[in-house]
Design a protein around this motif. Structure first.
Motif, PDB file in Angstrom:
ATOM      1  N   ARG A 248       0.877  -1.113   0.026  1.00  0.00           N
ATOM      2  CA  ARG A 248       0.109  -0.117   0.004  1.00  0.00           C
ATOM      3  C   ARG A 248       0.957   1.333  -0.018  1.00  0.00           C
ATOM      4  NH1 ARG A 248      -3.443   0.757   4.960  1.00  0.00           N
ATOM      5  NH2 ARG A 248      -1.488   1.743   5.581  1.00  0.00           N
ATOM      6  N   ARG A 249       1.706   1.366   0.873  1.00  0.00           N
ATOM      7  CA  ARG A 249       2.590   2.435   1.093  1.00  0.00           C
ATOM      8  C   ARG A 249       4.123   2.060   1.524  1.00  0.00           C
ATOM      9  NH1 ARG A 249       0.277   7.397   4.288  1.00  0.00           N
ATOM     10  NH2 ARG A 249       0.361   5.498   5.927  1.00  0.00           N
ATOM     11  N   VAL A 250       5.318   2.931   1.082  1.00  0.00           N
ATOM     12  CA  VAL A 250       6.599   2.952   1.415  1.00  0.00           C
ATOM     13  C   VAL A 250       6.731   4.254   2.132  1.00  0.00           C
ATOM     14  CG1 VAL A 250       9.024   2.501   1.131  1.00  0.00           C
ATOM     15  CG2 VAL A 250       7.052   1.116  -0.269  1.00  0.00           C
ATOM     16  N   GLN A 251       7.387   4.398   3.297  1.00  0.00           N
ATOM     17  CA  GLN A 251       7.740   5.538   3.928  1.00  0.00           C
ATOM     18  C   GLN A 251       9.157   5.445   4.236  1.00  0.00           C
ATOM     19  OE1 GLN A 251       5.186   5.852   7.411  1.00  0.00           O
ATOM     20  NE2 GLN A 251       3.947   7.359   6.315  1.00  0.00           N
ATOM     21  N   ILE A 252       9.838   6.663   4.191  1.00  0.00           N
ATOM     22  CA  ILE A 252      11.256   6.671   4.547  1.00  0.00           C
ATOM     23  C   ILE A 252      11.327   7.675   5.664  1.00  0.00           C
ATOM     24  CG2 ILE A 252      13.677   7.542   3.634  1.00  0.00           C
ATOM     25  CD1 ILE A 252      12.663   6.502   0.775  1.00  0.00           C
ATOM     26  N   ASP A 253      12.332   7.522   6.770  1.00  0.00           N
ATOM     27  CA  ASP A 253      12.689   8.255   7.737  1.00  0.00           C
ATOM     28  C   ASP A 253      14.138   8.475   7.661  1.00  0.00           C
ATOM     29  OD1 ASP A 253      12.964   9.966   9.660  1.00  0.00           O
ATOM     30  OD2 ASP A 253      12.457   8.448  11.434  1.00  0.00           O
ATOM     31  N   PHE A 254      14.654   9.674   7.052  1.00  0.00           N
ATOM     32  CA  PHE A 254      15.900   9.951   6.960  1.00  0.00           C
ATOM     33  C   PHE A 254      16.763  10.181   8.218  1.00  0.00           C
ATOM     34  CE2 PHE A 254      14.264  11.008   2.568  1.00  0.00           C
ATOM     35  CZ  PHE A 254      15.300  10.123   1.972  1.00  0.00           C
ATOM     36  N   ILE A 255      15.904  10.766   9.241  1.00  0.00           N
ATOM     37  CA  ILE A 255      16.781  11.121  10.150  1.00  0.00           C
ATOM     38  C   ILE A 255      16.967   9.939  11.341  1.00  0.00           C
ATOM     39  CG2 ILE A 255      16.293  12.117  12.696  1.00  0.00           C
ATOM     40  CD1 ILE A 255      14.682  14.177  11.023  1.00  0.00           C
ATOM     41  N   ALA A 256      16.059   8.787  11.126  1.00  0.00           N
ATOM     42  CA  ALA A 256      16.328   7.602  11.891  1.00  0.00           C
ATOM     43  C   ALA A 256      17.511   6.534  11.638  1.00  0.00           C
ATOM     44  CB  ALA A 256      15.067   6.919  12.093  1.00  0.00           C
ATOM     45  N   PRO A 257      17.987   6.238  10.461  1.00  0.00           N
ATOM     46  CA  PRO A 257      17.166   6.005   9.252  1.00  0.00           C
ATOM     47  C   PRO A 257      16.368   4.639   9.238  1.00  0.00           C
ATOM     48  CG  PRO A 257      19.619   4.954   9.254  1.00  0.00           C
ATOM     49  CD  PRO A 257      19.186   5.958  10.491  1.00  0.00           C
ATOM     50  N   ALA A 258      15.404   4.677   8.673  1.00  0.00           N
ATOM     51  CA  ALA A 258      14.315   3.593   8.917  1.00  0.00           C
ATOM     52  C   ALA A 258      13.620   3.652   7.398  1.00  0.00           C
ATOM     53  CB  ALA A 258      13.491   4.006   9.927  1.00  0.00           C
ATOM     54  N   LEU A 259      12.903   2.739   7.045  1.00  0.00           N
ATOM     55  CA  LEU A 259      12.116   2.235   5.943  1.00  0.00           C
ATOM     56  C   LEU A 259      10.869   1.350   6.641  1.00  0.00           C
ATOM     57  CD1 LEU A 259      12.133   2.289   2.785  1.00  0.00           C
ATOM     58  CD2 LEU A 259      12.529  -0.083   3.007  1.00  0.00           C
ATOM     59  N   SER A 260       9.567   2.155   6.175  1.00  0.00           N
ATOM     60  CA  SER A 260       8.428   1.439   6.767  1.00  0.00           C
ATOM     61  C   SER A 260       7.576   0.945   5.356  1.00  0.00           C
ATOM     62  CB  SER A 260       7.566   2.272   7.625  1.00  0.00           C
ATOM     63  OG  SER A 260       8.335   2.667   8.721  1.00  0.00           O
ATOM     64  N   VAL A 261       7.247  -0.459   5.362  1.00  0.00           N
ATOM     65  CA  VAL A 261       6.265  -0.892   4.330  1.00  0.00           C
ATOM     66  C   VAL A 261       4.915  -1.087   4.875  1.00  0.00           C
ATOM     67  CG1 VAL A 261       5.938  -2.311   2.400  1.00  0.00           C
ATOM     68  CG2 VAL A 261       8.120  -1.810   3.162  1.00  0.00           C
ATOM     69  N   LYS A 262       3.952  -0.331   4.513  1.00  0.00           N
ATOM     70  CA  LYS A 262       2.500  -0.625   5.055  1.00  0.00           C
ATOM     71  C   LYS A 262       1.632  -1.410   4.062  1.00  0.00           C
ATOM     72  CE  LYS A 262       3.044   3.292   8.038  1.00  0.00           C
ATOM     73  NZ  LYS A 262       2.361   4.278   8.924  1.00  0.00           N
ATOM     74  N   GLY A 263       0.873  -2.201   4.700  1.00  0.00           N
ATOM     75  CA  GLY A 263      -0.221  -2.831   4.035  1.00  0.00           C
ATOM     76  C   GLY A 263       0.171  -3.490   2.904  1.00  0.00           C
ATOM     77  N   VAL A 264       1.221  -4.747   3.348  1.00  0.00           N
ATOM     78  CA  VAL A 264       1.579  -5.754   2.574  1.00  0.00           C
ATOM     79  C   VAL A 264       0.821  -6.805   2.517  1.00  0.00           C
ATOM     80  CG1 VAL A 264       3.573  -7.446   2.245  1.00  0.00           C
ATOM     81  CG2 VAL A 264       3.862  -4.893   3.207  1.00  0.00           C
ATOM     82  N   SER A 265       0.501  -7.493   1.220  1.00  0.00           N
ATOM     83  CA  SER A 265      -0.323  -8.370   1.097  1.00  0.00           C
ATOM     84  C   SER A 265       0.186  -9.454   0.045  1.00  0.00           C
ATOM     85  CB  SER A 265      -1.991  -8.180   0.475  1.00  0.00           C
ATOM     86  OG  SER A 265      -2.496  -9.108   0.339  1.00  0.00           O
ATOM     87  N   ILE A 266       0.422 -10.531   0.571  1.00  0.00           N
ATOM     88  CA  ILE A 266       1.251 -11.811  -0.513  1.00  0.00           C
ATOM     89  C   ILE A 266       0.136 -12.925  -0.520  1.00  0.00           C
ATOM     90  CG2 ILE A 266       3.013 -13.033  -0.951  1.00  0.00           C
ATOM     91  CD1 ILE A 266       4.649 -11.038   0.909  1.00  0.00           C
ATOM     92  N   VAL A 267      -0.209 -13.528  -1.876  1.00  0.00           N
ATOM     93  CA  VAL A 267      -1.101 -14.565  -1.706  1.00  0.00           C
ATOM     94  C   VAL A 267      -0.315 -15.459  -2.676  1.00  0.00           C
ATOM     95  CG1 VAL A 267      -3.097 -15.362  -2.990  1.00  0.00           C
ATOM     96  CG2 VAL A 267      -3.190 -12.917  -1.810  1.00  0.00           C
ATOM     97  N   THR A 268      -0.130 -16.744  -2.269  1.00  0.00           N
ATOM     98  CA  THR A 268       0.536 -17.671  -3.060  1.00  0.00           C
ATOM     99  C   THR A 268      -0.605 -18.472  -4.184  1.00  0.00           C
ATOM    100  OG1 THR A 268      -0.227 -19.593  -1.341  1.00  0.00           O
ATOM    101  CG2 THR A 268       2.164 -18.476  -1.325  1.00  0.00           C
ATOM    102  N   LEU A 269      -0.032 -18.808  -4.999  1.00  0.00           N
ATOM    103  CA  LEU A 269      -0.887 -19.393  -6.239  1.00  0.00           C
ATOM    104  C   LEU A 269      -0.828 -20.929  -6.384  1.00  0.00           C
ATOM    105  CD1 LEU A 269      -0.661 -16.441  -8.884  1.00  0.00           C
ATOM    106  CD2 LEU A 269      -2.586 -16.818  -7.198  1.00  0.00           C
ATOM    107  N   ASN A 270      -1.841 -21.745  -6.315  1.00  0.00           N
ATOM    108  CA  ASN A 270      -1.842 -23.031  -6.384  1.00  0.00           C
ATOM    109  C   ASN A 270      -2.509 -23.230  -8.058  1.00  0.00           C
ATOM    110  OD1 ASN A 270      -0.533 -23.602  -4.523  1.00  0.00           O
ATOM    111  ND2 ASN A 270      -2.625 -24.012  -3.193  1.00  0.00           N
ATOM    112  N   GLY A 271      -1.796 -23.159  -9.135  1.00  0.00           N
ATOM    113  CA  GLY A 271      -2.211 -23.081 -10.492  1.00  0.00           C
ATOM    114  C   GLY A 271      -2.757 -21.820 -10.629  1.00  0.00           C
ATOM    115  N   SER A 272      -4.093 -21.546 -10.699  1.00  0.00           N
ATOM    116  CA  SER A 272      -4.890 -20.295 -11.018  1.00  0.00           C
ATOM    117  C   SER A 272      -5.539 -19.875  -9.523  1.00  0.00           C
ATOM    118  CB  SER A 272      -5.657 -20.264 -12.061  1.00  0.00           C
ATOM    119  OG  SER A 272      -6.658 -21.334 -12.096  1.00  0.00           O
TER     120      SER A 272
END
Length: 109
Positions: free
Chosen positions: A48-72
């Protein structure tokens, strides 16, 4: 009226470049993460969104959704609220890569 000096022009250009990078880099990284997810065979994913904090330094990835596929047909689904990777500038400047990883609200469906 005097023309601005070369140092003033360079300083203003650098400030504008940093502001543009700070504003545009998260959108670019979000797009790149979604493109990379589409290229992995056997999964369907979205960020959904990637945020960067240059002061900390940090990287946050929000709203990650992963689905494996068995065929279709969809198989297992993993959803993560926030995935945060952070470090410390003093470690980075010494040449060490010391990071901490925090995962908020992981769900396996």
């Amino acid at each position: 009226m005097r023309a601005p000096s070369r140092k003033t022009i360079i300083t203003i250009t650098a400030v504008v470049a940093v502001a543009a990078a700070r504003a545009g880099l998260p959108a670019l990284l979000t797009w790149l993460a979604n493109v990379a997810m589409r290229k992995v065979a056997g999964i369907r994913g979205k960020v959904r969104r990637v945020q960067i904090d240059f002061i900390a330094p940090a990287l946050s990835v929000k709203g990650v959704s992963i689905v494996t596929l068995n065929g279709s047909a969809p198989g297992h689904r993993i959803e993560i609220g926030t995935l945060a990777v952070s470090s410390r500038w003093n470690a980075i400047l010494r040449g060490a890569l010391v990071v901490s990883l925090q995962i908020d609200a992981p769900r396996l469906l």
